[in-house]
Design an enzyme around this catalytic site. Structure first.
Site, mmCIF file in Angstrom:
data_model
loop_
_atom_site.group_PDB
_atom_site.id
_atom_site.type_symbol
_atom_site.label_atom_id
_atom_site.label_comp_id
_atom_site.label_asym_id
_atom_site.label_seq_id
_atom_site.Cartn_x
_atom_site.Cartn_y
_atom_site.Cartn_z
ATOM 1 C CE1 TYR A 110 -9.204 -0.394 9.412
ATOM 2 C CE2 TYR A 110 -9.907 0.613 11.472
ATOM 3 C CZ TYR A 110 -8.949 0.432 10.489
ATOM 4 O OH TYR A 110 -7.733 1.064 10.591
ATOM 5 C CB SER B 54 -6.394 0.590 13.789
ATOM 6 O OG SER B 54 -7.278 1.589 14.270
ATOM 7 N N GLY C 190 1.643 4.668 3.642
ATOM 8 C CA GLY C 190 2.593 3.883 2.862
ATOM 9 C C GLY C 190 3.572 4.729 2.076
ATOM 10 N N GLY D 255 0.821 -1.216 0.000
ATOM 11 C CA GLY D 255 0.000 0.000 0.000
ATOM 12 C C GLY D 255 0.845 1.252 0.000
ATOM 13 C CB ALA D 256 4.274 1.833 -1.139
ATOM 14 C CG ASN D 257 -1.183 3.323 -3.851
ATOM 15 O OD1 ASN D 257 -1.156 2.280 -3.213
ATOM 16 N ND2 ASN D 257 -2.303 3.980 -4.089
#
Length: 297
Positions: free
Chosen positions: A169, A140, A27, A21-23
């Site tokens: 979640y 989280s 991330g 999720g580095a975009n």
């Protein structure tokens, strides 16, 4: 570690870090810091166009590779696609979904548990023999609202109770911690040098937070969010700081762990239930088909 910032990140030259999720959000914020510090960062992202656009903003060595954690075939393809003899210093399990409407992954899992837990569980298992230093799993503070009951077959996928996106979640974030702590126990028992650490960003202005405009989401946030750059600090500390102990969790040092600088934090009693962790681990292996073979190096 009082006031620990990006200026305290040790030199990362010669090290390879995978960031899922580095975009965007946390991330890409972590990727920028790691790359500037000298690491080669493998940006593991579902959306390749957005990932390449994000990579263009990073000053350093990056490689964009496709990874969709909501599809186990993509997870296996990512692991198989890495160079056969390539070793990874750090795996940061960051990608996930937050408070999305009811739906299922490509493999039929509820979207939160499938994307946030089962995908990273499978990815880590397929790569664990290559990871030399540490695995960082991003959770989280809302894990405290999560519940994982005894009937895992039905409970994980919300098949026999009314679906609620925030509790779903929270359940997946509790699963992240149960996994991170159980992974550390297994690595330690096998006398492995690799450690498993958890981290959470507090309340950060990520895409998921911006997208949710519900009253429940605002109440859970509890006020203004800190920047992704501040939210990424606990993740960066967990991934790079010398002397971090396996089986710990890093979060913000501010009120109610909502914001601030990295510090070791205590997670919920449920997250430290070894019986629940063992049951979840066994069920996760069954659901993903990935069985860990952790032995001494």
């Amino acid at each position: 570690m009082t006031g620990w910032t990006t200026a305290d990140v040790p030199d990362q030259h010669g090290r390879t870090v995978i960031v899922t999720g580095a975009n965007s959000g946390l991330g890409v914020a972590a990727t920028r810091v790691l790359a500037v510090a000298g690491a080669k960062v493998i940006m593991a992202c579902r959306d390749q166009d957005r990932a390449r656009s994000a990579a263009a903003t990073v000053d350093g060595d990056t490689e964009v590779r496709r990874l969709d954690l909501a599809d186990l075939s993509s997870v296996r393809a990512f692991a198989d696609g890495l160079d056969g003899d390539a070793e990874v210093d750090v795996l940061i399990n960051n990608a996930g979904v937050m408070a999305v409407p009811k739906g299922t992954t490509a493999d039929g899992f509820e979207r939160h548990i499938g994307t946030n837990h089962l995908g990273p569980f499978a990815l880590t298992g397929l790569l664990i023999d290559r990871v030399r230093d540490r695995v960082v799993t991003v959770t989280s503070g809302l894990h405290r609202l999560g519940r994982i009951r005894g009937d895992l077959n039905n409970d994980l996928n919300w098949e026999h109770r009314r679906y609620q996106r925030w509790p779903a979640y929270a359940q997946s974030k509790l699963a992240n911690l149960l996994f991170a702590y159980e992974l550390e126990r297994r690595l330690s028992a096998a006398d492995r040098r690799t450690i498993s650490v958890a981290a959470h960003p507090g309340v950060a202005a990520t895409e998921g937070m911006r997208r949710d405009t519900s009253l429940q989401g605002k109440l859970l946030a509890g006020g203004p969010a800190q920047s992704p750059e501040m939210g990424a600090l606990p993740i960066l500390y967990a991934a790079t700081a010398p002397g971090v102990a396996g089986g710990t969790c890093v979060g913000p040092d501010g009120f109610a762990q909502r914001n601030g600088y990295p510090t070791l934090v205590r997670s919920s009693r449920a997250s430290r239930d070894t019986g629940s962790a063992a049951r979840l681990w066994a069920r996760s292996e069954d659901l993903t088909g990935v069985r860990y073979a952790i032995g001494p190096v």
